[in-house]
Design an enzyme around this catalytic site. Sequence first.
Site, PDB file in Angstrom:
ATOM      1  CB  SER A 165      13.965  23.036 -14.478  1.00  0.00           C
ATOM      2  OG  SER A 165      13.296  23.530 -15.435  1.00  0.00           O
ATOM      3  N   GLY A 198      12.937  24.800 -18.866  1.00  0.00           N
ATOM      4  CA  GLY A 198      12.601  26.531 -18.716  1.00  0.00           C
ATOM      5  C   GLY A 198      10.854  26.053 -17.675  1.00  0.00           C
ATOM      6  CG  HIS A 217      18.095  23.055 -27.659  1.00  0.00           C
ATOM      7  ND1 HIS A 217      16.917  23.609 -27.636  1.00  0.00           N
ATOM      8  CD2 HIS A 217      18.412  22.912 -26.383  1.00  0.00           C
ATOM      9  CE1 HIS A 217      16.229  23.534 -25.614  1.00  0.00           C
ATOM     10  NE2 HIS A 217      17.872  23.685 -25.348  1.00  0.00           N
ATOM     11  CG  ASN A 243      21.195  26.736 -24.860  1.00  0.00           C
ATOM     12  OD1 ASN A 243      21.258  27.474 -25.155  1.00  0.00           O
ATOM     13  ND2 ASN A 243      20.344  26.130 -24.877  1.00  0.00           N
ATOM     14  CD  GLU A 264      14.529  26.557 -26.363  1.00  0.00           C
ATOM     15  OE1 GLU A 264      15.462  27.368 -26.595  1.00  0.00           O
ATOM     16  OE2 GLU A 264      13.973  26.503 -24.757  1.00  0.00           O
ATOM     17  CD  GLU A 317      18.552  20.527 -23.170  1.00  0.00           C
ATOM     18  OE1 GLU A 317      19.402  20.928 -22.038  1.00  0.00           O
ATOM     19  OE2 GLU A 317      18.647  20.704 -23.538  1.00  0.00           O
ATOM     20  CE  LYS A 346      16.992  27.830 -23.139  1.00  0.00           C
ATOM     21  NZ  LYS A 346      15.888  26.997 -23.255  1.00  0.00           N
TER      22      LYS A 346
END
Length: 252
Positions: A214, A175, A99, A12, A101, A169, A14
């Site tokens: 991660s 991240g 996701h 991904n 985010e 996730e 992003k």
Amino acid sequence: MTPDVRPFVAGNWKMNGLSGSLAEIEAMRLGADAGEAGAAELVVCPPATLLAQAAFKLSGSKLGLGGQDCHPEASGAFTGDISAPMLKDAGASYVIVGHSERRTHHHETDELVRAKAQAALKAGLTPIVCVGETLAEREAGQQAAVVIRQLRRSLPPETTSETVVIAYEPVWAIGTGLTPTFGDIAVVHNGIRALLTEIGGPSSAKTRILYGGSVKPTNCREILTLNNVDGALIGGASLKAADFLAIAAAYR
Ligand code: PEP
């Protein structure tokens, strides 16, 4: 790993990548076509602006393409949005939905995620449905309950193991360089497998369940061999072909 299930490794990107980054996709293609991902299916999800150019480069290759989000409607007055048929038309076979985010910054609900997954299915795309708990939920010991609740609401009832991929996730692991313990990952993945079997029966028992958060070349082998971990969704480490391929090489 799940017996008889083809592993799946997705990158991904992003909101990263200009046309110069197509060189990384080209390097990924070379690695995928040379068998560096072994038995695994390898997919990259660049920003939508690069999809068509990437699709041109990947024609006939073993590296697949995905989008990062889609609108639930196929077309209409939704300035700035991208529909599932548009992603399909640009050359994608997959699309990430839900996701964290998107759930956080765009306030996406489970119901919206399900509508997006349904739009993806209708357009002939495979949705990669993301779920995961926040740090506060983890600290309250609610990770399994949160993930199961999100999945019950986000998964369209018509999905089967062939038509959906799930990505667990933990939000706090994305991240950050932090990961749950291997035991904690296994507990959540086993819970997801049990839920899939309960709601979908044998046809859902082989749905691919990815871990994301991660994942790096240095920790991938232990994670990817856990029970019911059928691959990974990778953010930062997917931007460089060398790292992405090094993770996929766990399946060689
Ligand atoms: C992600 O964005 O889905 C992700 C897992 O990111 P990272 O690998 O950078 O934690």
